[in-house]
Every structure is written in C-alpha cells, then in structure tokens.
Design an enzyme around this catalytic site. Structure first.
Site: not given
Length: 242
Positions: A8, A129
C-alpha cells in the site's frame, strides 16, 4: 490458490491502514522497491499494489515508484487506487501493469467497466470493498446502499472475470477474514474471487483455500511476521495445482 503480497503506497512509502482509516496509518517500509524484491525472492508470483493517495484524490500519484517496481521485479503486478477513466487504464497497462483494479469508478460508471472489459478482458478486476455487506467507495470514506453480492453479479454480467473482495471491518486488524461473506460471494458468482482483509496466519489461508477461491491478498500479516511468505506459498501450493 495464489497468494498476493500487498504493498500500500502513500507518499512513496509502504504503509498499512487499520480498518481502512487513513488517520490510523503506519509506515512499514521506506523503500517499496526493496519490499517488492523481497516478496519475489520469497516466491511471490503476483504482487498487489494500492495507490492510497490515488484512492483519495481520484488520480494515480505514485506512478514513478510503481513503474520502478514493475521494471525491477519482472513478475505480474495488479494495481488499484484512483483509476477513474479509460485513459488512465490505457496508460497503466502500457506501463506494464498486468491487472487494473476498478473500485469507486465501477460503482459510479458502469459504462467505463464495459469499455475496459471489452478492450482488456481479464486484465480488468473489480475491487469490492464492503462494510456491513454494503459497497464502500472513495477510499472507503463513503458507504453506498448497494449490496456487495448484487454488485458482483452485475459486474459478472458485464463480463468481469476477477473480483477482489475486502471486508473493511477486517482490513489491517489481523483478526481473520470474513469467511462467511467470502464464501457467500464465491458461491454466488463464477468469477475468480480474490480474498482480502484481516488474514492473520496460515490457518486463515488454509480456510480460504478450502473454499476453492482463486487468490488471497496478504499484507499486515507478512509485515508483522505472523506469516512467512515463502513458507505460506509452499504450504498452500502443496499437492495443489490451483
């Protein structure tokens, strides 16, 4: 089952979030290229990268680092975060990204998904998500009223072949994935499903593999030392061609 170690990116560094909260971010490595190389040395066949700055702003912010990673490691990379139009998809695939992940854009612009899938087929993935089974967008800051299964089915109808499912409440917690929601999704569609969020140890990976899921993304558990990537890949691939 393929294990995808996660990077990330925020301001050029590797960070980890807790439950998708940008305020609860922690730098886990200064040099993402070094991290990617280590993943490759430990047997990774695919790497999952998220441009967190991109997820927030709606445009890719860490392209130079991402390009360097691709050139250095020479294994497939999938990328998500801030990809909102076909020009960006063209640019990323031209830069060597193997699979482009659409999240917010897929919910807001079905036409883009149709165009992208028509042009790039399996190189397009949809990141779903979810929070309480509802699809979240804009770097997880907003939760829609759309059920994650309904959305996945809609994407499959368009021609999407790859779906990455994250339960936000589990992400970065090391409390285990939401196996119930994952199984429900995997049984509802024929796409390749990639599990993400909360994976804490090898037992979690074994549980996901038993569902005949295509892949699993592992982040915090590798950085914290809970999962040895090399060992995990060997154990999960033992006696299995998938």
């Amino acid at each position: 089952m393929i294990i995808l170690p996660a990077i990330d990116l925020k301001e050029g560094k590797c960070i980890r979030l807790y439950q998708g909260d940008f305020k609860a971010s922690k730098v886990v490595a200064e040099d993402p290229i070094e991290v990617a190389l280590k993943f490759k040395e430990n047997g990774a066949e695919y790497i999952h990268i998220v441009d967190l700055d991109g997820a927030l702003t709606g445009e890719i912010k860490n392209l130079s680092i991402i390009s360097s990673i691709i050139k250095t490691i020479n294994i497939p990379v999938e990328l998500g975060g801030g990809i909102r139009n076909l020009n960006t998809i063209d640019m990323l695939i031209g830069a060597g990204i193997e699979r482009v992940i659409l999240g917010t854009a897929a919910l807001n612009n079905r036409g883009l998904v149709e165009e992208a899938v028509k042009k790039y087929d399996e190189k397009i993935a949809i990141g779903i998500d979810a929070k309480n089974e509802k699809v979240a967008i804009n770097g997880w800051l907003n939760v829609s009223s759309i059920n994650y299964i309904d959305f996945a089915k809609e994407m499959e109808k368009i021609g999407v072949r790859n779906i990455i499912f994250t339960d936000i409440s589990k992400d970065g917690t090391l409390k285990g994935p939401n196996l119930k929601q994952l199984e429900k999704l995997n049984e509802s569609i024929n796409c390749n499903v990639i599990a993400s969020g909360g994976i804490k140890d090898i037992e979690d990976l074994k549980g996901i593999k038993e569902m005949d899921v295509y892949g699993a993304i592992v982040g915090k558990a590798i950085y914290s030392g809970n999962i040895n990537l090399n060992e995990a890949i060997k154990i999960i691939n033992k006696g299995s061609s998938k």
